[in-house]
Design a protein around this motif. Sequence first.
Motif, short mmCIF file in Angstrom:
data_model
loop_
_atom_site.label_atom_id
_atom_site.label_comp_id
_atom_site.label_asym_id
_atom_site.label_seq_id
_atom_site.Cartn_x
_atom_site.Cartn_y
_atom_site.Cartn_z
N LYS A 132 0.82 -1.21 0.00
CA LYS A 132 0.00 0.00 0.00
C LYS A 132 0.86 1.26 0.00
O LYS A 132 0.55 2.24 -0.69
N VAL A 133 1.94 1.24 0.77
CA VAL A 133 2.82 2.41 0.83
C VAL A 133 3.51 2.63 -0.51
O VAL A 133 3.62 3.76 -0.99
N ASN A 134 3.99 1.55 -1.13
CA ASN A 134 4.64 1.70 -2.44
C ASN A 134 3.67 2.19 -3.50
O ASN A 134 4.04 2.99 -4.37
N GLU A 135 2.43 1.74 -3.43
CA GLU A 135 1.42 2.21 -4.38
C GLU A 135 1.16 3.70 -4.20
O GLU A 135 1.07 4.45 -5.19
N ALA A 136 1.06 4.15 -2.95
CA ALA A 136 0.83 5.57 -2.69
C ALA A 136 2.05 6.41 -3.10
O ALA A 136 1.92 7.51 -3.64
N SER A 137 3.25 5.88 -2.88
CA SER A 137 4.46 6.61 -3.25
C SER A 137 4.57 6.76 -4.76
O SER A 137 4.96 7.82 -5.27
N LEU A 138 4.25 5.70 -5.48
CA LEU A 138 4.31 5.76 -6.94
C LEU A 138 3.29 6.77 -7.48
O LEU A 138 3.59 7.55 -8.40
N LYS A 139 2.10 6.81 -6.91
CA LYS A 139 1.08 7.76 -7.33
C LYS A 139 1.55 9.19 -7.06
O LYS A 139 1.40 10.08 -7.91
N ARG A 140 2.12 9.45 -5.88
CA ARG A 140 2.61 10.78 -5.55
C ARG A 140 3.74 11.19 -6.48
O ARG A 140 3.80 12.34 -6.94
N SER A 141 4.64 10.27 -6.80
CA SER A 141 5.77 10.58 -7.68
C SER A 141 5.30 10.95 -9.08
O SER A 141 5.83 11.87 -9.70
N ARG A 142 4.31 10.24 -9.60
CA ARG A 142 3.78 10.56 -10.93
C ARG A 142 3.12 11.93 -10.95
O ARG A 142 3.31 12.71 -11.89
N GLN A 143 2.36 12.24 -9.91
CA GLN A 143 1.73 13.55 -9.85
C GLN A 143 2.77 14.67 -9.75
O GLN A 143 2.63 15.71 -10.39
N MET A 144 3.81 14.43 -8.96
CA MET A 144 4.86 15.44 -8.83
C MET A 144 5.61 15.63 -10.14
O MET A 144 5.98 16.75 -10.51
N ARG A 145 5.83 14.55 -10.88
CA ARG A 145 6.53 14.65 -12.16
C ARG A 145 5.72 15.48 -13.15
O ARG A 145 6.27 16.35 -13.84
#
Length: 430
Positions: free
Chosen positions: A251-264
């Motif tokens: 769950k944490v990795n999924e949330a981190s990946l989503k945040r990273s894409r939005q930031m990019r």
Amino acid sequence: MLARWQAVCLERITRQDNATVRRIGISSGGGDGTNTGGRRPSGSDVMGTTSRRQTGAGDAAAAGSRRQTGAGEVGVSRPGTAAAPGKKEGRPPSPEKKGKGGEEKKGGDKGRPGSPTKGGAGGGAVGTSVYPPPLQRTVGAHMTTKEAQEAEELAMQLLQVPRLSGCAEVLSHYSVKAVARVLHTYMRVDAVKGPAACAKLLECMSPLMAIKFLYPMYDVPLPLLPPEQRRLLLGACRPELLRVLSSLQSKVNEASLKRSRQMRVLLQCFAAHSVVTSAQLAVILRYLRFEQDRCTATVSLWSRVLNREFMYDAWQVLTNNEQRSIKYRLGPWHVWMTLARPQGLHFYIDMTDTEQKDIAKEVLKMAVKATTAAKASGGIMRGGHLLNLRGNGSAMSIPEDDKMWMMVESSYQSIEFDYAPSTEQVRAAD
């Protein structure tokens, strides 16, 4: 003595009855990524009066056996041995070669003036002076001598806590890096009881922190512990604990990946319609928290910086790992031509790569020129301008003169060093 006492205390931590183990739950709260804070676990006095009654004859026998085997050094390769770094166990040291006239020859090329000297200053994993390539290093296992001593002190402080519930409070004041080094110290001192004791300590932590020591995390590009120690920890943890942590990790990795894409997307849209100065880029980098986001911001805004001659100031905000990642994405030579000065920077150069080899030649020539000028004025610093110099992972000492590049080019496939800071940087740090 240090290793004996640590092993005895680790045995105290691991001696608990099954009922006590079942009562220890997973703490909640904390877990903001900066410390291991969380709720104290319920239950038990691990190192209190009950454990002290149980450790009488067993601890004495364990200490006696270690006394007989001579395990007095912290950097032992396995419990109960005192093998010196660089020597294989069970094999006697090789006889020294005899030179002309019956004189003993020690160290091969060490006696020749001007030849590179390997070994020496200790760093990296405790018990060895060889650094692996950067992508194979871990925060917990690879330390300088000073960092290893600090980790030993923290480990000793934690062993003096009488209760497991008290360990949770102590761990809440440690950084992630410090906790990783403490866990590595315990597992290195005792390969049997160390993982079991570390598994108990993981249960004292916030679950958001505990998963960083067990599983690969998107926001932690380099693991905190070596793979073999993570396997030992996974084998020592309770199955019900692993089920919860494994679910949380996904769950944490999924949330981190989503945040990273939005930031990019946000940074690329901002870069498409805006320009910044190097000082503004430095402010953006300080605001961003995660390594992935900081690298994305630097790459996206690199060509949008107006005063490129001051990019060096923003570059120093990044960590060594972040700098290495950006060089890989933008190209080492392009980054070097933009920065144009090495003072205060860390360099790891693969001599088999043409671009990096050209950079090494430029930087070493600058160091030799600066050292020669300093010698002429009588103000040379001790050790020259290339600090912590390593070749193929081993510490070395080469005179900074006209022959330096020829010796490095012919002898090493990789070099690593810190270029000495300028006078202005030293004054700013003070």
